[in-house]
Design an enzyme around this catalytic site. Structure first.
Site, mmCIF file in Angstrom:
data_model
loop_
_atom_site.group_PDB
_atom_site.id
_atom_site.type_symbol
_atom_site.label_atom_id
_atom_site.label_comp_id
_atom_site.label_asym_id
_atom_site.label_seq_id
_atom_site.Cartn_x
_atom_site.Cartn_y
_atom_site.Cartn_z
ATOM 1 N N THR A 27 0.854 -1.181 0.000
ATOM 2 C CA THR A 27 0.000 0.000 0.000
ATOM 3 C C THR A 27 0.888 1.228 0.000
ATOM 4 O O THR A 27 2.111 1.132 0.034
ATOM 5 C CB THR A 27 -0.976 -0.015 1.193
ATOM 6 O OG1 THR A 27 -1.929 1.040 1.044
ATOM 7 C CG2 THR A 27 -0.254 0.128 2.511
ATOM 8 N N ALA A 60 4.907 -1.081 4.136
ATOM 9 C CA ALA A 60 4.449 0.193 4.709
ATOM 10 C C ALA A 60 5.447 1.276 4.313
ATOM 11 O O ALA A 60 6.636 1.168 4.602
ATOM 12 C CB ALA A 60 4.352 0.084 6.230
ATOM 13 N N VAL A 86 9.558 -2.270 5.349
ATOM 14 C CA VAL A 86 9.721 -0.829 5.193
ATOM 15 C C VAL A 86 9.902 -0.494 3.713
ATOM 16 O O VAL A 86 10.841 -0.964 3.063
ATOM 17 C CB VAL A 86 10.923 -0.305 6.007
ATOM 18 C CG1 VAL A 86 11.084 1.203 5.802
ATOM 19 C CG2 VAL A 86 10.740 -0.629 7.486
ATOM 20 N N LYS A 87 9.001 0.321 3.207
ATOM 21 C CA LYS A 87 8.983 0.670 1.790
ATOM 22 C C LYS A 87 9.691 2.009 1.591
ATOM 23 O O LYS A 87 9.291 3.026 2.175
ATOM 24 C CB LYS A 87 7.531 0.744 1.313
ATOM 25 C CG LYS A 87 7.326 0.697 -0.187
ATOM 26 C CD LYS A 87 5.823 0.600 -0.447
ATOM 27 C CE LYS A 87 5.511 0.522 -1.932
ATOM 28 N NZ LYS A 87 4.043 0.488 -2.153
ATOM 29 N N LEU A 88 10.741 2.003 0.758
ATOM 30 C CA LEU A 88 11.611 3.161 0.588
ATOM 31 C C LEU A 88 11.645 3.601 -0.873
ATOM 32 O O LEU A 88 11.619 2.762 -1.776
ATOM 33 C CB LEU A 88 13.038 2.808 1.023
ATOM 34 C CG LEU A 88 13.196 2.317 2.472
ATOM 35 C CD1 LEU A 88 14.517 1.560 2.609
ATOM 36 C CD2 LEU A 88 13.135 3.499 3.430
#
Length: 217
Positions: A27, A60, A86-88
């Site tokens: 998302t 996220a 963890v989305k970077l």
């Protein structure tokens, strides 16, 4: 190939999970806003709700675009639940942050990838997932599937373990073609998954089976 659903809608997530084929969720802030989820605490709470619905990884996304901000937000996200990835963003500070989290054993997803070179940097930094956006490339008359093919070849050449997470999947043919090319994961809307169920010959065959059954009773 793993099936992820790209949404913040809890009903869609629950429906995909009920099919028994869902492996995770991705998302982003735009999808959160689409569901009326705004404000930092509300977003964090929503991530927790998503994790309660599925057993797989949940990406996220950090909002910060500077290294220190990404580290702070990423650690806060990772602390929410063991399923959080963890989305970077694919920028210099995003790659630095990816290396930081990788060294700490925290899963990462490098997003907004549009070239093989970017995917190469992401895997060198230890990314768990790399997210090439094939649908957005298609939108500008560039072959998004070719990018998936290039990344697969590069990763296979060197045994890189980063998983190719084909993002911006728009339709069932995207799903099938990603599977043919060896994408590790695809993420798209619920329709891209449920659409795989549909075939007119299946419908016709079922009607015929039921009609023949009724003739004998």
């Amino acid at each position: 190939m793993k099936f992820f659903i790209d949404t913040a809608n809890l009903n869609d997530i629950a429906e995909a999970e009920a099919l028994g084929v869902l492996d995770g969720v991705t998302t982003n802030p735009s999808l959160m806003a689409k569901e009326g989820i705004t404000g930092a605490q509300n977003i964090l709470n929503h991530y927790k709700k998503i994790c309660e619905l599925v057993t797989g990884d949940v990406s996220a996304e950090v909002i910060a675009t500077d290294y220190n901000g990404m580290i702070q937000q990423g650690e806060e996200l990772a602390a929410l639940h063991s399923q959080i990835v963890v989305k970077l963003p694919m920028i210099a500070d995003g790659i630095k942050a990816c290396k930081y989290f990788s060294d700490k054993g925290i899963k990462t997803n490098v997003t907004l990838v549009f070239s093989a070179g970017q995917a190469l940097l992401a895997t060198k930094a230890g990314a768990t997932y790399v997210s090439p956006f094939l649908g957005r490339l298609d939108d500008i008359s560039t072959d998004g599937l070719h990018l998936i093919k290039e990344i697969r070849q590069i990763y296979d050449n060197y045994g890189f373990e980063t998983q190719i997470l084909s993002a911006s999947v728009r339709n069932t043919m995207h799903v099938i073609n990603c599977a043919k090319l060896g994408s590790d994961v695809m993420t798209g809307p619920l329709s891209s998954i449920t659409g795989l169920l549909k075939h007119p010959l299946t419908d016709i065959g079922l009607v015929q089976f039921l009609a023949d059954y009724k003739k004998g009773n």
